[in-house]
Design a protein around this motif. Structure first.
Motif, PDB file in Angstrom:
ATOM      1  N   UNK A 313       0.840  -1.186   0.000  1.00 40.52           N
ATOM      2  CA  UNK A 313       0.000   0.000   0.000  1.00 40.52           C
ATOM      3  C   UNK A 313       0.890   1.256   0.000  1.00 40.52           C
ATOM      4  N   UNK A 314       0.725   2.089  -0.999  1.00 42.01           N
ATOM      5  CA  UNK A 314       1.493   3.327  -1.043  1.00 42.01           C
ATOM      6  C   UNK A 314       0.747   4.377  -0.224  1.00 42.01           C
ATOM      7  N   UNK A 315       0.880   4.213   1.097  1.00 41.80           N
ATOM      8  CA  UNK A 315       0.130   5.028   2.025  1.00 41.80           C
ATOM      9  C   UNK A 315       1.068   5.908   2.846  1.00 41.80           C
ATOM     10  N   UNK A 316       0.649   6.249   4.066  1.00 38.64           N
ATOM     11  CA  UNK A 316       1.436   7.152   4.899  1.00 38.64           C
ATOM     12  C   UNK A 316       2.801   6.560   5.239  1.00 38.64           C
ATOM     13  N   UNK A 317       2.885   5.231   5.409  1.00 42.42           N
ATOM     14  CA  UNK A 317       4.182   4.612   5.710  1.00 42.42           C
ATOM     15  C   UNK A 317       5.181   4.865   4.584  1.00 42.42           C
ATOM     16  N   UNK A 318       4.686   4.800   3.359  1.00 46.78           N
ATOM     17  CA  UNK A 318       5.560   5.055   2.209  1.00 46.78           C
ATOM     18  C   UNK A 318       6.002   6.516   2.196  1.00 46.78           C
ATOM     19  N   UNK A 319       5.096   7.422   2.545  1.00 49.29           N
ATOM     20  CA  UNK A 319       5.446   8.846   2.603  1.00 49.29           C
ATOM     21  C   UNK A 319       6.494   9.093   3.688  1.00 49.29           C
ATOM     22  N   UNK A 320       6.329   8.454   4.850  1.00 46.87           N
ATOM     23  CA  UNK A 320       7.310   8.596   5.921  1.00 46.87           C
ATOM     24  C   UNK A 320       8.685   8.116   5.466  1.00 46.87           C
ATOM     25  N   UNK A 321       8.710   6.963   4.783  1.00 50.74           N
ATOM     26  CA  UNK A 321       9.983   6.428   4.325  1.00 50.74           C
ATOM     27  C   UNK A 321      10.650   7.377   3.337  1.00 50.74           C
ATOM     28  N   UNK A 322       9.875   7.909   2.395  1.00 46.66           N
ATOM     29  CA  UNK A 322      10.453   8.828   1.418  1.00 46.66           C
ATOM     30  C   UNK A 322      10.995  10.079   2.082  1.00 46.66           C
ATOM     31  N   UNK A 323      10.300  10.559   3.118  1.00 46.93           N
ATOM     32  CA  UNK A 323      10.800  11.735   3.834  1.00 46.93           C
ATOM     33  C   UNK A 323      12.129  11.419   4.509  1.00 46.93           C
ATOM     34  N   UNK A 324      12.181  10.281   5.197  1.00 53.34           N
ATOM     35  CA  UNK A 324      13.407   9.914   5.903  1.00 53.34           C
ATOM     36  C   UNK A 324      14.552   9.740   4.911  1.00 53.34           C
ATOM     37  N   UNK A 325      14.263   9.174   3.762  1.00 53.52           N
ATOM     38  CA  UNK A 325      15.286   8.977   2.739  1.00 53.52           C
ATOM     39  C   UNK A 325      15.803  10.297   2.205  1.00 53.52           C
ATOM     40  N   UNK A 326      14.956  11.331   2.209  1.00 57.27           N
ATOM     41  CA  UNK A 326      15.332  12.599   1.597  1.00 57.27           C
ATOM     42  C   UNK A 326      16.210  13.482   2.494  1.00 57.27           C
ATOM     43  N   UNK A 327      16.149  13.272   3.799  1.00 54.47           N
ATOM     44  CA  UNK A 327      16.947  14.114   4.689  1.00 54.47           C
ATOM     45  C   UNK A 327      18.366  13.581   4.759  1.00 54.47           C
ATOM     46  N   UNK A 328      19.300  14.467   5.079  1.00 52.42           N
ATOM     47  CA  UNK A 328      20.713  14.107   5.061  1.00 52.42           C
ATOM     48  C   UNK A 328      21.254  14.016   6.470  1.00 52.42           C
ATOM     49  N   UNK A 329      21.600  12.795   6.928  1.00 53.27           N
ATOM     50  CA  UNK A 329      22.173  12.681   8.269  1.00 53.27           C
ATOM     51  C   UNK A 329      23.585  13.244   8.291  1.00 53.27           C
ATOM     52  N   UNK A 330      24.029  13.664   9.467  1.00 50.59           N
ATOM     53  CA  UNK A 330      25.404  14.130   9.640  1.00 50.59           C
ATOM     54  C   UNK A 330      26.214  12.945  10.086  1.00 50.59           C
TER      55      UNK A 330
END
Length: 331
Positions: A313-330
């Motif tokens: 299901x391309x739902x909120x979990x998928x949106x959360x994952x994409x957000x986490x993938x987009x941020x840059x850890x230090x």
């Protein structure tokens, strides 16, 4: 102008800890059920929280569980049927290997795919790797069980009924896997809900939840392909032309002798963070591997398995994952 955000190691560590405490548990072992769950139990306790589990005593009614222990049965049933076999010199298909033109860097290598009769393929898989020249693995991931191996269809369930009811659909693809202990699959994720049924042998998994994405240091690597020459028994590895880059997990959880310290220094978020979840799936058991979970796989000795891929299901979990993938850890 879009503002770029970054998160640091402390925030990542808090996320890893909270996910385990609130949803997955603090143990690094995968929960084991002694019998198949009801659809509502499966949906509520595992699919919705995106949590893996192993279901024991799940395949006793499959004829395959007894029939596929016989090499003669499989070879007689399939005989000259043409199947796809993936060949590599080291058992590492779809993984990182030294760059063919620069051994100090890496590339993403795909296996050579050879088409041959099942009987020839089965014997090659069973014997491969012993002399160190070629490792064969039946791992065609294109719904191959219902096409190349269709004659075996009545030996297994067409779908996992309690999973199909919980997920509200039938599987998008059903695949057959036959390999030996020389084959391994590097860390990767799939956009499917995966029901992985082991018929013979054992599969060994390392699992990490989607929230641990930064621990795997996904980076772009140039794509390359193996070519196998039957007359010489040798391989060539050539980069694709034009050049194409594949984003892939950089971490090898089992560094070769002499490289342990370098790997630990290069990928501290992985080696210094929480241990991956570990499990061994034995004959007659099913692993529920939730969508987007990273997994590293080995097997022993020769293993035959069938997996069912259900659309996620391309739902909120998928949106959360994409957000986490987009941020840059230090790092």
């Amino acid at each position: 102008m879009v503002k770029k955000y970054s998160i640091g190691n402390e925030e990542l560590e808090t996320l890893w800890e909270e996910v385990r405490e609130l949803s997955l548990g603090t143990s690094n072992h995968v929960e084991r059920l002694q019998s198949p769950p009801s659809p509502i139990e499966f949906l509520r306790n595992y699919v919705t929280p995106n949590k893996p589990c192993i279901i024991s005593n799940a395949l006793e009614h499959w004829p395959a569980l007894s029939l596929w222990t016989s090499d003669d049965y499989l070879c007689q049933a399939l005989g000259s049927t043409e199947v796809s076999v993936h060949l590599t010199p080291n058992g590492r298909a779809d993984s990182l290997v030294p760059h063919p033109a620069d051994s100090s860097s890496l590339c993403f290598a795909s296996a050579h795919v050879e088409h041959m009769s099942f009987t020839d393929a089965f014997h090659l898989i069973s014997d491969s790797g012993e002399s160190g020249d070629v490792v064969a693995y039946a791992q065609q991931q294109n719904d191959c069980f219902r096409s190349e191996y269709g004659v075996l269809g009545s030996d297994c369930d067409a779908h996992i009924d309690w999973a199909s009811e919980a997920l509200g659909c039938l599987p998008e693809a059903v695949n057959l896997w036959i390999g030996n202990n020389h084959s391994e699959t590097s860390f990767h994720k799939d956009h499917y809900e995966n029901l992985y049924a082991v018929v013979s042998g054992e599969k060994h998994f390392l699992l990490l939840p989607p929230t641990d994405i930064h621990r795997l240091y996904i980076r772009p690597y140039p794509a390359a392909n193996y070519s196998y020459y039957q007359d010489t028994g040798g391989f060539d590895l050539e980069l694709e032309d034009p050049v194409r880059h594949v984003p892939w997990c950089s971490v090898n959880p089992y560094p070769s002798q002499g490289r342990e310290e370098k790997e630990h220094n290069d990928f501290p978020l992985y080696f210094n963070g929480p241990k991956p979840f570990e499990c061994t799936v034995k004959a007659g058991e099913i692993l529920y591997l939730p969508s987007m979970w990273f997994h590293y796989v080995k097997q022993s000795p020769r293993t035959i398995a069938v997996n069912y891929w259900y659309d996620m299901q391309f739902d909120m979990k998928y949106a959360y994952f994409n957000f986490l993938q987009s941020v840059n850890p230090i790092a």
